[in-house]
Design a protein around this motif. Structure first.
Motif, PDB file in Angstrom:
ATOM      1  N   SER A  80      -6.574 -88.219  51.904  1.00 50.13           N
ATOM      2  CA  SER A  80      -5.646 -88.086  53.019  1.00 50.13           C
ATOM      3  C   SER A  80      -6.404 -87.786  54.304  1.00 50.13           C
ATOM      4  O   SER A  80      -7.573 -87.391  54.296  1.00 50.13           O
ATOM      5  CB  SER A  80      -4.631 -86.972  52.750  1.00 50.13           C
ATOM      6  OG  SER A  80      -5.195 -85.697  53.011  1.00 50.13           O
ATOM      7  N   TYR A  81      -5.702 -87.943  55.432  1.00 53.87           N
ATOM      8  CA  TYR A  81      -6.304 -87.630  56.726  1.00 53.87           C
ATOM      9  C   TYR A  81      -6.518 -86.132  56.897  1.00 53.87           C
ATOM     10  O   TYR A  81      -7.190 -85.710  57.839  1.00 53.87           O
ATOM     11  CB  TYR A  81      -5.443 -88.176  57.860  1.00 53.87           C
ATOM     12  CG  TYR A  81      -5.475 -89.680  57.943  1.00 53.87           C
ATOM     13  CD1 TYR A  81      -6.655 -90.355  58.248  1.00 53.87           C
ATOM     14  CD2 TYR A  81      -4.345 -90.442  57.692  1.00 53.87           C
ATOM     15  CE1 TYR A  81      -6.701 -91.739  58.298  1.00 53.87           C
ATOM     16  CE2 TYR A  81      -4.374 -91.831  57.743  1.00 53.87           C
ATOM     17  CZ  TYR A  81      -5.555 -92.468  58.053  1.00 53.87           C
ATOM     18  OH  TYR A  81      -5.597 -93.834  58.100  1.00 53.87           O
ATOM     19  N   GLU A  82      -5.968 -85.336  56.007  1.00 50.48           N
ATOM     20  CA  GLU A  82      -6.193 -83.890  56.037  1.00 50.48           C
ATOM     21  C   GLU A  82      -7.322 -83.471  55.102  1.00 50.48           C
ATOM     22  O   GLU A  82      -7.572 -82.288  54.923  1.00 50.48           O
ATOM     23  CB  GLU A  82      -4.902 -83.160  55.665  1.00 50.48           C
ATOM     24  CG  GLU A  82      -3.789 -83.354  56.704  1.00 50.48           C
ATOM     25  CD  GLU A  82      -2.521 -82.628  56.333  1.00 50.48           C
ATOM     26  OE1 GLU A  82      -2.391 -82.217  55.154  1.00 50.48           O
ATOM     27  OE2 GLU A  82      -1.657 -82.459  57.202  1.00 50.48           O
ATOM     28  N   GLY A  83      -7.976 -84.450  54.469  1.00 51.53           N
ATOM     29  CA  GLY A  83      -9.113 -84.138  53.614  1.00 51.53           C
ATOM     30  C   GLY A  83      -8.748 -83.846  52.169  1.00 51.53           C
ATOM     31  O   GLY A  83      -9.604 -83.390  51.401  1.00 51.53           O
ATOM     32  N   GLY A 125     -15.796 -78.721  52.319  1.00 56.62           N
ATOM     33  CA  GLY A 125     -15.684 -80.141  52.019  1.00 56.62           C
ATOM     34  C   GLY A 125     -14.430 -80.770  52.581  1.00 56.62           C
ATOM     35  O   GLY A 125     -14.476 -81.877  53.117  1.00 56.62           O
ATOM     36  N   ARG A 126     -13.310 -80.071  52.508  1.00 58.97           N
ATOM     37  CA  ARG A 126     -12.053 -80.666  52.963  1.00 58.97           C
ATOM     38  C   ARG A 126     -12.080 -80.909  54.470  1.00 58.97           C
ATOM     39  O   ARG A 126     -11.670 -81.976  54.926  1.00 58.97           O
ATOM     40  CB  ARG A 126     -10.873 -79.772  52.588  1.00 58.97           C
ATOM     41  CG  ARG A 126      -9.547 -80.322  53.053  1.00 58.97           C
ATOM     42  CD  ARG A 126      -8.381 -79.739  52.303  1.00 58.97           C
ATOM     43  NE  ARG A 126      -7.123 -80.301  52.783  1.00 58.97           N
ATOM     44  CZ  ARG A 126      -5.994 -80.304  52.096  1.00 58.97           C
ATOM     45  NH1 ARG A 126      -5.963 -79.779  50.883  1.00 58.97           N
ATOM     46  NH2 ARG A 126      -4.886 -80.830  52.599  1.00 58.97           N
ATOM     47  N   GLY A 127     -12.549 -79.948  55.233  1.00 59.69           N
ATOM     48  CA  GLY A 127     -12.619 -80.126  56.684  1.00 59.69           C
ATOM     49  C   GLY A 127     -13.559 -81.257  57.057  1.00 59.69           C
ATOM     50  O   GLY A 127     -13.259 -82.075  57.936  1.00 59.69           O
ATOM     51  N   ALA A 128     -14.715 -81.312  56.400  1.00 56.69           N
ATOM     52  CA  ALA A 128     -15.682 -82.365  56.698  1.00 56.69           C
ATOM     53  C   ALA A 128     -15.150 -83.735  56.302  1.00 56.69           C
ATOM     54  O   ALA A 128     -15.373 -84.734  57.003  1.00 56.69           O
ATOM     55  CB  ALA A 128     -17.005 -82.079  55.978  1.00 56.69           C
ATOM     56  N   LEU A 129     -14.413 -83.801  55.182  1.00 55.05           N
ATOM     57  CA  LEU A 129     -13.860 -85.080  54.752  1.00 55.05           C
ATOM     58  C   LEU A 129     -12.774 -85.549  55.723  1.00 55.05           C
ATOM     59  O   LEU A 129     -12.702 -86.731  56.060  1.00 55.05           O
ATOM     60  CB  LEU A 129     -13.288 -84.954  53.342  1.00 55.05           C
ATOM     61  CG  LEU A 129     -12.713 -86.238  52.730  1.00 55.05           C
ATOM     62  CD1 LEU A 129     -13.776 -87.326  52.653  1.00 55.05           C
ATOM     63  CD2 LEU A 129     -12.133 -85.956  51.344  1.00 55.05           C
ATOM     64  N   ALA A 130     -11.928 -84.641  56.181  1.00 52.34           N
ATOM     65  CA  ALA A 130     -10.890 -85.007  57.147  1.00 52.34           C
ATOM     66  C   ALA A 130     -11.517 -85.566  58.419  1.00 52.34           C
ATOM     67  O   ALA A 130     -11.044 -86.569  58.978  1.00 52.34           O
ATOM     68  CB  ALA A 130     -10.022 -83.787  57.468  1.00 52.34           C
ATOM     69  N   HIS A 131     -12.590 -84.947  58.871  1.00 53.38           N
ATOM     70  CA  HIS A 131     -13.272 -85.416  60.078  1.00 53.38           C
ATOM     71  C   HIS A 131     -13.865 -86.808  59.853  1.00 53.38           C
ATOM     72  O   HIS A 131     -13.765 -87.682  60.717  1.00 53.38           O
ATOM     73  CB  HIS A 131     -14.365 -84.429  60.470  1.00 53.38           C
ATOM     74  CG  HIS A 131     -15.213 -84.885  61.617  1.00 53.38           C
ATOM     75  ND1 HIS A 131     -14.708 -85.119  62.868  1.00 53.38           N
ATOM     76  CD2 HIS A 131     -16.539 -85.165  61.689  1.00 53.38           C
ATOM     77  CE1 HIS A 131     -15.680 -85.517  63.673  1.00 53.38           C
ATOM     78  NE2 HIS A 131     -16.798 -85.561  62.974  1.00 53.38           N
ATOM     79  N   LEU A 132     -14.466 -87.016  58.687  1.00 55.50           N
ATOM     80  CA  LEU A 132     -15.093 -88.302  58.400  1.00 55.50           C
ATOM     81  C   LEU A 132     -14.051 -89.421  58.323  1.00 55.50           C
ATOM     82  O   LEU A 132     -14.260 -90.511  58.857  1.00 55.50           O
ATOM     83  CB  LEU A 132     -15.869 -88.224  57.083  1.00 55.50           C
ATOM     84  CG  LEU A 132     -16.609 -89.508  56.685  1.00 55.50           C
ATOM     85  CD1 LEU A 132     -17.831 -89.701  57.569  1.00 55.50           C
ATOM     86  CD2 LEU A 132     -17.017 -89.477  55.220  1.00 55.50           C
ATOM     87  N   VAL A 133     -12.921 -89.159  57.658  1.00 54.55           N
ATOM     88  CA  VAL A 133     -11.884 -90.181  57.539  1.00 54.55           C
ATOM     89  C   VAL A 133     -11.332 -90.535  58.914  1.00 54.55           C
ATOM     90  O   VAL A 133     -11.134 -91.710  59.241  1.00 54.55           O
ATOM     91  CB  VAL A 133     -10.752 -89.700  56.598  1.00 54.55           C
ATOM     92  CG1 VAL A 133      -9.598 -90.705  56.592  1.00 54.55           C
ATOM     93  CG2 VAL A 133     -11.279 -89.515  55.185  1.00 54.55           C
ATOM     94  N   ALA A 134     -11.087 -89.527  59.747  1.00 55.60           N
ATOM     95  CA  ALA A 134     -10.589 -89.797  61.097  1.00 55.60           C
ATOM     96  C   ALA A 134     -11.611 -90.569  61.919  1.00 55.60           C
ATOM     97  O   ALA A 134     -11.254 -91.429  62.733  1.00 55.60           O
ATOM     98  CB  ALA A 134     -10.242 -88.479  61.787  1.00 55.60           C
TER      99      ALA A 134
END
Length: 524
Positions: free
Chosen positions: A178-181, A311-320
């Motif tokens: 998701s866009y929220e990671g 990880g969740r914050g970094a993943l949300a940033h990467l997807v965006a």
């Protein structure tokens, strides 16, 4: 002898958005009085998936995903039995890393449909097509996937008293981001409950050949370790950034049974040995040589050097970052919702530290201040000695000063322009994996109890910005910190910056001084 694999070619549809469909996919009719269909997300040979709205009293409305059987199949007893089994199993699964099922019913035309959680994001398959993931996010995604599968493998069935559900179709297409990671396992359409003997039996091989375990491809009884094999293939492909098995189904099965599996590092340099070893163990041809449970694999991954902190914050940033148009559209849709507004960055002016606190307590608080400043993106700047390598610098203010006895002397206010949003910051960890980042901030010499000098000592951080076209993975002091473009805070001192992609690499030695920012740009 071996059972010849019989492939089930039915199309499996995810319970969430793959990508934004075009406007002409809007469906005007409704499933029943409670659900309204919106845009079509996808269609297969037996079912189709829509964005839907669940309506209730007093204006209640909830966005959902609706998987509806195509006309004709709802009257076929064998298919109805299979679809009902999917709904029964999926309805029992309630976990943050599994797509939830809310309802199962028929529409006005007697067609069966499932109402599922709507996950605003993309698939792991689509994400990997946009480029490789930083090593910390590879670990995070796999750990989150294993959490969901481990829960399913341990799930008790109140009706039978048995325990465990095997997914049997774990693949990048069925892992949603998701866009929220958030990371969620979807499509339990091939899931099967374990029998009394602790295994799931089937007379027909179903699933995607490239991610089948040897025992699944051979139509043998399965347990949770079959899903772990599929996770291992996915991890291998994330490390090597290429498919492991290629060819027609017959060729893929031959590779699964007989091919000696190469290490990911034979295709891509700088693959961490600890993560590589986990991937190879997950893919052991003999299931007895694999990790016995998802939890055991999780524990091994979390002990890797590159295990993530946020990880969740970094993943949300990467997807965006990789899907900017979709992320921008989502931001506009949610502009009024508190739950999707980014948290306000914490700045130094909002913190209060009692200057008369005991020295040990002061140091603990200072470490907390430093961590908060790094997380909030309140960074200083860096100086790079190799100015000939496309490096620019800018000024910033000192952040925290203290005297030699460990007393906080001042905390500088921060301009709004110097605050980097939380989701734009990737924390750099030091070469020693044991202490956290903030543990590297130690009292200056002479800061023992009662030391007397009042000369302030600046404890500012710097930042490195890296931009590489088309892309590059970035490592600082041997640690993966992300893929370009990125900005990351660092402590003062010397650092080794490594940038690389599948075709080129470069190492740059950086000397970080207080209150400077450096930008490294390359076009390869």
């Amino acid at each position: 002898g071996r059972v010849r694999p019989a492939i089930d070619h039915r199309d499996h549809l995810d319970a969430t958005i793959r990508s934004r469909p075009s406007q002409d996919a809007i469906v005007s009719h409704t499933t029943n009085s409670r659900y309204q269909l919106g845009k079509q997300l996808g269609a297969g040979g037996m079912a189709e998936v829509f964005v839907g709205t669940q309506s209730g009293v007093e204006g209640f409305a909830k966005q959902v995903a609706i998987k509806r059987v195509l006309p004709g199949f709802s009257e076929q007893p064998s298919f109805v039995s299979m679809f009902i089994a999917e709904a029964r199993i999926a309805s029992q699964l309630s976990h943050p890393n599994i797509v939830s099922v809310f309802d199962f019913t028929r529409d006005a035309d007697a067609r069966l449909f499932l109402v599922m959680e709507y996950v605003d994001g993309t698939t792991l398959s689509s994400l990997l097509e946009s480029g490789p993931l930083p090593m910390s996010l590879v670990i995070f995604v796999v750990v989150e996937m294993l959490r969901g599968l481990g829960y399913a493998h341990d799930l008790p069935d109140p009706a039978t008293g048995l325990r465990g559900v095997i997914h049997r179709d774990v693949s990048p297409q069925n892992l949603l981001v998701s866009y929220e990671g958030a990371v969620k396992v979807s499509d339990f359409g091939l899931a099967k409950a374990l029998e009394a003997g602790g295994s799931a039996r089937t007379a027909v091989v179903r699933g995607k050949p490239s991610y089948m375990s040897p025992e699944q491809a051979n139509a043998e009884p399965l347990d949770g370790r079959s899903d772990l094999y599929a996770v291992g293939v996915m991890l291998w492909e994330m490390l090597a950034h290429r498919p492991l098995f290629v060819g027609e189904p017959r060729e893929i099965f031959a590779q699964i049974f007989f091919k000696e599996l190469p290490a990911p590092s034979s295709f891509r340099s700088r693959v961490p040995t600890d993560v590589e070893a986990i991937a190879m163990k997950l893919m052991a041809r003999d299931r007895g040589d694999r990790y016995p449970t998802a939890e055991a694999a999780i524990e091994a991954l979390l002990h890797c050097v590159d295990a993530p902190r946020d990880g969740r914050g970094a993943l949300a940033h990467l997807v965006a970052e990789r899907f900017p148009k979709a992320a921008a559209s989502r931001s506009q849709r949610n502009s009024g919702a508190d739950s999707t507004n980014p948290p306000r960055p914490l700045v130094a002016a909002q913190m209060t530290i009692p200057l008369g606190a005991p020295p040990k307590r002061r140091w603990r608080m200072l470490v907390g201040v430093a961590s908060a400043l790094m997380i909030a993106g309140v960074v200083g700047a860096v100086t790079l000695s190799q100015r000939s390598h496309g490096v620019t610098e800018s000024d910033a203010r000192p952040l925290v000063t203290m005297d030699a006895s460990g007393r906080v002397a001042s905390i500088a206010p921060v301009d709004a322009g110097s605050v980097v949003p939380m989701d734009a910051v990737a924390t750099v960890r030091q070469a020693d994996p044991s202490p956290p980042v903030d543990a590297a901030i130690s009292p200056p010499a002479g800061a023992a109890e009662g030391a007397g000098s009042a000369k302030p000592v600046a404890r500012a951080f710097g930042a490195i910005i890296v931009k590489v076209s088309p892309w590059a993975e970035v490592r600082i002091d041997g640690r993966s910190v992300g893929t370009t473009p990125l900005r990351t805070p660092v402590l003062t001192g010397k650092h080794r910056l490594q940038i690389s992609n599948d075709n080129q690499s470069e190492t740059i030695h950086v000397t970080v001084e207080p209150n400077k920012t450096v930008t490294v740009e390359r076009k390869w």
